[in-house]
Design a protein around this motif. Sequence first.
Motif, PDB file in Angstrom:
ATOM      1  N   GLY A 400       0.807  -1.213   0.000  1.00 47.05           N
ATOM      2  CA  GLY A 400       0.000   0.000   0.000  1.00 47.05           C
ATOM      3  C   GLY A 400       0.842   1.267   0.000  1.00 47.05           C
ATOM      4  N   GLY A 401       1.935   1.253   0.778  1.00 51.80           N
ATOM      5  CA  GLY A 401       2.822   2.410   0.801  1.00 51.80           C
ATOM      6  C   GLY A 401       3.483   2.641  -0.539  1.00 51.80           C
ATOM      7  N   PHE A 402       3.873   1.555  -1.205  1.00 53.53           N
ATOM      8  CA  PHE A 402       4.494   1.654  -2.533  1.00 53.53           C
ATOM      9  C   PHE A 402       3.511   2.245  -3.541  1.00 53.53           C
ATOM     10  CE2 PHE A 402       5.840   0.208  -6.684  1.00 53.53           C
ATOM     11  CZ  PHE A 402       7.226   0.308  -6.639  1.00 53.53           C
ATOM     12  N   LEU A 403       2.291   1.711  -3.568  1.00 56.19           N
ATOM     13  CA  LEU A 403       1.277   2.210  -4.498  1.00 56.19           C
ATOM     14  C   LEU A 403       0.994   3.690  -4.250  1.00 56.19           C
ATOM     15  CD1 LEU A 403      -0.930   1.611  -6.668  1.00 56.19           C
ATOM     16  CD2 LEU A 403      -2.493   1.213  -4.741  1.00 56.19           C
ATOM     17  N   GLY A 404       0.799   4.059  -2.996  1.00 57.72           N
ATOM     18  CA  GLY A 404       0.487   5.446  -2.677  1.00 57.72           C
ATOM     19  C   GLY A 404       1.597   6.402  -3.064  1.00 57.72           C
ATOM     20  N   ALA A 405       2.849   5.986  -2.855  1.00 60.16           N
ATOM     21  CA  ALA A 405       3.977   6.853  -3.204  1.00 60.16           C
ATOM     22  C   ALA A 405       4.077   7.052  -4.713  1.00 60.16           C
ATOM     23  CB  ALA A 405       5.271   6.253  -2.657  1.00 60.16           C
ATOM     24  N   ILE A 406       3.836   5.990  -5.471  1.00 60.26           N
ATOM     25  CA  ILE A 406       3.861   6.111  -6.933  1.00 60.26           C
ATOM     26  C   ILE A 406       2.730   7.019  -7.404  1.00 60.26           C
ATOM     27  CG2 ILE A 406       3.466   4.864  -9.093  1.00 60.26           C
ATOM     28  CD1 ILE A 406       6.252   4.458  -8.010  1.00 60.26           C
ATOM     29  N   LEU A 407       1.536   6.807  -6.873  1.00 59.74           N
ATOM     30  CA  LEU A 407       0.387   7.612  -7.301  1.00 59.74           C
ATOM     31  C   LEU A 407       0.488   9.060  -6.834  1.00 59.74           C
ATOM     32  CD1 LEU A 407      -2.558   5.067  -6.840  1.00 59.74           C
ATOM     33  CD2 LEU A 407      -1.328   5.702  -8.936  1.00 59.74           C
ATOM     34  N   THR A 408       1.307   9.328  -5.839  1.00 57.19           N
ATOM     35  CA  THR A 408       1.568  10.717  -5.454  1.00 57.19           C
ATOM     36  C   THR A 408       2.187  11.464  -6.623  1.00 57.19           C
ATOM     37  OG1 THR A 408       1.902  10.089  -3.136  1.00 57.19           O
ATOM     38  CG2 THR A 408       2.798  12.221  -3.829  1.00 57.19           C
ATOM     39  N   SER A 418       2.107  23.813  -3.086  1.00 64.28           N
ATOM     40  CA  SER A 418       3.081  24.299  -4.078  1.00 64.28           C
ATOM     41  C   SER A 418       4.238  23.328  -4.264  1.00 64.28           C
ATOM     42  CB  SER A 418       3.620  25.665  -3.655  1.00 64.28           C
ATOM     43  OG  SER A 418       4.271  25.596  -2.398  1.00 64.28           O
ATOM     44  N   LEU A 419       4.521  22.493  -3.249  1.00 60.08           N
ATOM     45  CA  LEU A 419       5.601  21.508  -3.371  1.00 60.08           C
ATOM     46  C   LEU A 419       5.278  20.413  -4.383  1.00 60.08           C
ATOM     47  CD1 LEU A 419       6.611  21.076   0.384  1.00 60.08           C
ATOM     48  CD2 LEU A 419       7.747  22.454  -1.367  1.00 60.08           C
ATOM     49  N   SER A 420       4.008  20.336  -4.787  1.00 52.81           N
ATOM     50  CA  SER A 420       3.613  19.335  -5.784  1.00 52.81           C
ATOM     51  C   SER A 420       4.125  19.674  -7.174  1.00 52.81           C
ATOM     52  CB  SER A 420       2.081  19.214  -5.826  1.00 52.81           C
ATOM     53  OG  SER A 420       1.567  18.753  -4.601  1.00 52.81           O
ATOM     54  N   GLU A 421       4.538  20.914  -7.364  1.00 54.49           N
ATOM     55  CA  GLU A 421       5.054  21.341  -8.662  1.00 54.49           C
ATOM     56  C   GLU A 421       6.270  20.502  -9.036  1.00 54.49           C
ATOM     57  OE1 GLU A 421       4.586  23.336 -12.000  1.00 54.49           O
ATOM     58  OE2 GLU A 421       3.507  24.122 -10.268  1.00 54.49           O
ATOM     59  N   GLY A 422       6.224  19.891 -10.216  1.00 56.35           N
ATOM     60  CA  GLY A 422       7.352  19.098 -10.682  1.00 56.35           C
ATOM     61  C   GLY A 422       7.348  17.659 -10.214  1.00 56.35           C
ATOM     62  N   ALA A 423       6.317  17.252  -9.477  1.00 51.30           N
ATOM     63  CA  ALA A 423       6.241  15.857  -9.026  1.00 51.30           C
ATOM     64  C   ALA A 423       6.163  14.925 -10.217  1.00 51.30           C
ATOM     65  CB  ALA A 423       5.029  15.663  -8.127  1.00 51.30           C
ATOM     66  N   ASN A 424       6.841  13.782 -10.115  1.00 48.64           N
ATOM     67  CA  ASN A 424       6.790  12.811 -11.208  1.00 48.64           C
ATOM     68  C   ASN A 424       7.008  11.401 -10.680  1.00 48.64           C
ATOM     69  OD1 ASN A 424       9.842  11.984 -11.778  1.00 48.64           O
ATOM     70  ND2 ASN A 424       9.794  14.182 -11.326  1.00 48.64           N
ATOM     71  N   VAL A 425       6.556  10.441 -11.446  1.00 50.89           N
ATOM     72  CA  VAL A 425       6.593   9.041 -11.027  1.00 50.89           C
ATOM     73  C   VAL A 425       8.023   8.518 -10.903  1.00 50.89           C
ATOM     74  CG1 VAL A 425       5.981   6.692 -11.709  1.00 50.89           C
ATOM     75  CG2 VAL A 425       4.297   8.527 -11.910  1.00 50.89           C
ATOM     76  N   MET A 426       8.901   8.905 -11.815  1.00 51.42           N
ATOM     77  CA  MET A 426      10.256   8.360 -11.801  1.00 51.42           C
ATOM     78  C   MET A 426      11.024   8.779 -10.542  1.00 51.42           C
ATOM     79  SD  MET A 426      10.353   6.362 -14.239  1.00 51.42           S
ATOM     80  CE  MET A 426      12.046   5.881 -13.926  1.00 51.42           C
ATOM     81  N   THR A 427      10.851  10.022 -10.119  1.00 51.29           N
ATOM     82  CA  THR A 427      11.513  10.452  -8.881  1.00 51.29           C
ATOM     83  C   THR A 427      10.979   9.658  -7.693  1.00 51.29           C
ATOM     84  OG1 THR A 427      11.837  12.682  -9.737  1.00 51.29           O
ATOM     85  CG2 THR A 427      11.946  12.410  -7.352  1.00 51.29           C
ATOM     86  N   GLN A 428       9.669   9.475  -7.664  1.00 49.90           N
ATOM     87  CA  GLN A 428       9.063   8.692  -6.590  1.00 49.90           C
ATOM     88  C   GLN A 428       9.576   7.257  -6.607  1.00 49.90           C
ATOM     89  OE1 GLN A 428       7.885  11.511  -4.952  1.00 49.90           O
ATOM     90  NE2 GLN A 428       6.297  10.120  -4.220  1.00 49.90           N
ATOM     91  N   LEU A 429       9.660   6.670  -7.792  1.00 46.89           N
ATOM     92  CA  LEU A 429      10.125   5.293  -7.926  1.00 46.89           C
ATOM     93  C   LEU A 429      11.574   5.159  -7.471  1.00 46.89           C
ATOM     94  CD1 LEU A 429       9.665   2.386  -8.883  1.00 46.89           C
ATOM     95  CD2 LEU A 429      10.331   3.119 -11.187  1.00 46.89           C
ATOM     96  N   TYR A 430      12.394   6.125  -7.847  1.00 46.57           N
ATOM     97  CA  TYR A 430      13.804   6.083  -7.444  1.00 46.57           C
ATOM     98  C   TYR A 430      13.926   6.117  -5.928  1.00 46.57           C
ATOM     99  CZ  TYR A 430      18.821   7.001  -7.642  1.00 46.57           C
ATOM    100  OH  TYR A 430      20.185   6.912  -7.494  1.00 46.57           O
ATOM    101  N   GLY A 431      13.157   6.996  -5.292  1.00 45.81           N
ATOM    102  CA  GLY A 431      13.181   7.069  -3.836  1.00 45.81           C
ATOM    103  C   GLY A 431      12.714   5.774  -3.185  1.00 45.81           C
ATOM    104  N   LEU A 432      11.690   5.155  -3.755  1.00 44.44           N
ATOM    105  CA  LEU A 432      11.183   3.900  -3.209  1.00 44.44           C
ATOM    106  C   LEU A 432      12.204   2.776  -3.340  1.00 44.44           C
ATOM    107  CD1 LEU A 432       7.531   4.086  -4.548  1.00 44.44           C
ATOM    108  CD2 LEU A 432       8.213   4.093  -2.141  1.00 44.44           C
TER     109      LEU A 432
END
Length: 477
Positions: A400-408, A418-432
């Motif tokens: 669930g944490g993995f799915l939520g982080a990707i969908l963020t 405003s911190l949502s600006e520039g959010a993307n899946v690849m950055t989230q995936l790299y962090g995970l």
Amino acid sequence: MKTWIKLTRVAAAAAALLMTAPVVTVAHAAAVTAEAAASESVAASEAPTPVEAAEAEAPKLLAHQAPLELDGAASSFVFLSTALVLMMTLPGLALFYGGMVRKKNVIATVTQSVAVSCVAGLLWYVVGYSISFGVGSDLFGVPGETVNKFIGGFDTFLLKGVTKETAFSLAPGLPEMLWISYQMTFAIITPALITGAFAERIKLSGLILFMALWSVFVYAPICHQVWGGGYMGGMGVLDFAGGAVVHVNSGVAGLVAAIFLGRRKGYGTEEMAPNNLIFVMIGCSLLFVGWIGFNAGSAWAPDGIGAAALLNTLLAALAAGLSWKLVEWTIRRKPSLLGILSGIVAGLVAITPAAGFVNPTGALIIGLLAGPFCYIFASWVKKLLGYDDSLDAFGIHGAGGFLGAILTGVFADPAINSLSEGANVMTQLYGLLFTIAWSAVGTFIILIICKFTTGLRVSEADEELGLDSALHDEVHH
């Protein structure tokens, strides 16, 4: 006659002396006054200015600190949130896990949540906070800038330098001691979640050593890397309240530990139904309410972002409870109470990293997807791979944490934050992926240490008898 002449001369001399005395006194006084004035002038030139005096009196701040600029409303909000998050572990998680195990292991399972709370909380005071939110400095020849990407410093060991007038630099409106208390509740529940993966088969001594080492060497560094100014936060990984730090971190650790310890005796052949679904329901409800402090509280203020996080948390949890129930109903032809409760927790987990970044529609979608996704991991994937994740710590929190982080990365909305600006899946995936690697390797090393010191698994005889009697000499009626 001569006597009178002598007396006259003495009298004349005395009169002359009396007449000159005032002149001498005035001159002496003038000299003394001039000397004092000169001394005062020198002292005045050497005295610090009011600004310099204030700076001299002010305590020296550590690298992570700022002077407290008290925000009463925000502080009250975080005071309440701290109590809510603590309630998630005690009694929320304790009852949730305690109701899911077999009757002979209820007390042992609840004891694990209590023991972890004590160990993790005290270690947070000793060194965990310093590693998580301090600023790294030169260490064994490695430059401080590099060290700080992975761990904080040790300046705040035993909270040295923390006073009632200091604040964490990113939250100057909150007393630092309040900030420390709030973050302590996260440091407590994260390792406590792991216990669900190896319930009914671990020694308490092994558990305590494992949790002590894990809190310091796995949780605190990941916390620093995401929230404390480290590597992942610097590269733009978004984690509002703990998708990576709490859920993926603990879920992966739970999976590694479950595989390392092996399956429970009789797993797959004996009935291992929950002993008390009412305990599970009460525990889930306490988790649900406490999650308001967990997610909305991570806004650090009762503002628009906090309100969005609150609404998003409610929507995602309810949607996931419903979607899990519908999938289970379709497949098994019977909708279970355990299923809908598990779905609610799955929704809470999935929305955690996204709570303060997405809009309500995004939260609803995340919840609807989290139910089936976590159901697949808790049911099919676990059976397919054959590991015994007793209470689905990985199936719900890891997945669930993995799915939520990707969908963020998909649904992050700058109109909400405003911190949502520039959010993307690849950055989230790299962090995970980085979180998974750190947690898995760190957990494995710690398990080896525990195995050859305290030991980890109870004997077959104790497991058969039940941990309540074997370990605690107590029985749940």
